[in-house]
Design an enzyme around this catalytic site. Sequence first.
Site, PDB file in Angstrom:
ATOM      1  N   ASN A  10       0.867  -1.225  -0.055  1.00 37.23           N
ATOM      2  CA  ASN A  10       0.073  -0.119   0.062  1.00 37.23           C
ATOM      3  C   ASN A  10       0.623   1.234  -0.015  1.00 37.23           C
ATOM      4  O   ASN A  10       1.474   1.592   1.040  1.00 37.23           O
ATOM      5  CB  ASN A  10      -0.727  -0.187   1.176  1.00 37.23           C
ATOM      6  CG  ASN A  10      -1.715   1.023   1.269  1.00 37.23           C
ATOM      7  OD1 ASN A  10      -1.410   2.307   0.816  1.00 37.23           O
ATOM      8  ND2 ASN A  10      -3.056   0.798   1.660  1.00 37.23           N
ATOM      9  N   ASP A  71      -0.828  -3.759   9.986  1.00 38.57           N
ATOM     10  CA  ASP A  71      -1.976  -4.196   9.807  1.00 38.57           C
ATOM     11  C   ASP A  71      -3.080  -3.044  10.240  1.00 38.57           C
ATOM     12  O   ASP A  71      -2.896  -2.774  11.465  1.00 38.57           O
ATOM     13  CB  ASP A  71      -2.770  -5.562  10.008  1.00 38.57           C
ATOM     14  CG  ASP A  71      -3.748  -6.036   9.206  1.00 38.57           C
ATOM     15  OD1 ASP A  71      -3.472  -6.382   7.840  1.00 38.57           O
ATOM     16  OD2 ASP A  71      -4.878  -6.198   9.735  1.00 38.57           O
TER      17      ASP A  71
HETATM   18  P1  ITT Z   1      -0.746  -4.254   2.732  1.00 36.65           P
HETATM   19  O1  ITT Z   1      -1.454  -5.443   3.425  1.00 36.65           O
HETATM   20  O2  ITT Z   1      -0.161  -4.388   1.719  1.00 36.65           O
HETATM   21  O3  ITT Z   1      -0.124  -3.275   3.835  1.00 36.65           O
HETATM   22  P2  ITT Z   1      -3.361  -3.222   2.487  1.00 36.65           P
HETATM   23  O4  ITT Z   1      -3.970  -1.813   2.274  1.00 36.65           O
HETATM   24  O5  ITT Z   1      -4.268  -4.164   2.056  1.00 36.65           O
HETATM   25  O6  ITT Z   1      -1.942  -3.086   2.347  1.00 36.65           O
HETATM   26  P3  ITT Z   1      -4.293  -3.613   5.226  1.00 36.65           P
HETATM   27  O7  ITT Z   1      -4.541  -5.149   5.044  1.00 36.65           O
HETATM   28  O8  ITT Z   1      -3.841  -3.482   6.492  1.00 36.65           O
HETATM   29  O9  ITT Z   1      -3.426  -3.108   4.150  1.00 36.65           O
HETATM   30  O10 ITT Z   1      -5.721  -2.887   5.108  1.00 36.65           O
HETATM   31  C1  ITT Z   1      -5.758  -1.465   5.503  1.00 36.65           C
HETATM   32  C2  ITT Z   1      -6.753  -0.937   5.168  1.00 36.65           C
HETATM   33  O11 ITT Z   1      -7.616  -0.226   5.833  1.00 36.65           O
HETATM   34  C3  ITT Z   1      -6.529   0.188   4.036  1.00 36.65           C
HETATM   35  O12 ITT Z   1      -6.521  -0.446   2.612  1.00 36.65           O
HETATM   36  C4  ITT Z   1      -7.922   1.511   4.134  1.00 36.65           C
HETATM   37  O13 ITT Z   1      -8.855   0.506   3.602  1.00 36.65           O
HETATM   38  C5  ITT Z   1      -7.962   1.218   5.618  1.00 36.65           C
HETATM   39  N1  ITT Z   1      -6.852   2.124   6.518  1.00 36.65           N
HETATM   40  C6  ITT Z   1      -6.160   1.807   7.147  1.00 36.65           C
HETATM   41  N2  ITT Z   1      -5.280   2.973   7.627  1.00 36.65           N
HETATM   42  C7  ITT Z   1      -5.835   3.806   7.058  1.00 36.65           C
HETATM   43  C8  ITT Z   1      -5.865   5.047   6.941  1.00 36.65           C
HETATM   44  O14 ITT Z   1      -4.774   5.943   7.641  1.00 36.65           O
HETATM   45  N3  ITT Z   1      -6.668   5.962   6.324  1.00 36.65           N
HETATM   46  C9  ITT Z   1      -7.774   5.538   5.646  1.00 36.65           C
HETATM   47  N4  ITT Z   1      -7.995   4.059   5.548  1.00 36.65           N
HETATM   48  C10 ITT Z   1      -6.872   3.353   6.195  1.00 36.65           C
END
Ligand code: ITT
Length: 263
Positions: A10, A71
Amino acid sequence: MKKFIIASTNEHKIREFQTMLKPFGIKVVPYKDVIKGQFEIEETGATFADNAKIKAEAICEKTGLPTFADDSGFCVKDLAGFPGVRSARFAEEVGGYDKAFEDIKNRLNGKCSEAKFVCNIAFAVKGEKTVQFEGKCYGFTVFPPRGENGFGYDSIFVPNSFGRTFAEMDDAEKNSISHRSVALAQFIKFIEKLTKEAEKKTAVKPLKTKATKVDAKIEESIPVVVEKEEEKIVVDENTFSVEVDEKFVAPEVPFSSESDEKK
Ligand code: ITT
């Protein structure tokens, strides 16, 4: 400068970590820059902590390098914490974030709900026990979405005591209060502790000197000091002896309101 691998694809997250860790002399390298070819990690855990650990350990195992993972997710109180650990997958399944916002609004019957962002960071070093840190940011939902900055659910979340959504804040402002920065502050404290310990171990020890009066008869008042060669130990700056301090291991906890948090 220390280098840590981040087990994330991400780019928004990666950028936030790079910005926040740079002042501490830590360079954050995405794992895709180190591992060539396809390498996907399945997030099979039931909690943020489980998934962060799975991601960090998978990449650490593959690269042998100190690796951390985040996560994180958005939890709506009146929806029993939904979408939570499924935040990214839910948005993907419904066809993007605009659709996800609409879906959440409908589930809430258009009402506002308390909400929080959660971030769990896992740090894995080969041969050591993985350590974890958790941060939360409390606030409430707003519809319609507001603001253009940030990513994910930023535009429907207003942190408590702020009149603006995360997406209406610039990076620095969001980073000063976000769930990610709260978890990161604990991670940085931990790294600083390790670094101090490593420095203590490698510090040039005071010379063990033998003050030898060579010839007291000739030079009675001037002691002659025979110096031994310094022994300097050089260690790889990325090599830490990780002592797990249990108080740093943050367990996953159920949703609690800000008032709960203050207890
Ligand atoms: P990685 O696993 O590769 O790190 P990912 O986006 O799939 O990427 P996660 O499984 O941890 O990561 O999911 C996190 C999701 O939660 C992210 O894609 C957003 O939809 C939400 N999220 C987390 N932190 C956020 C933030 O600071 N602002 C807005 N949305 C957020």
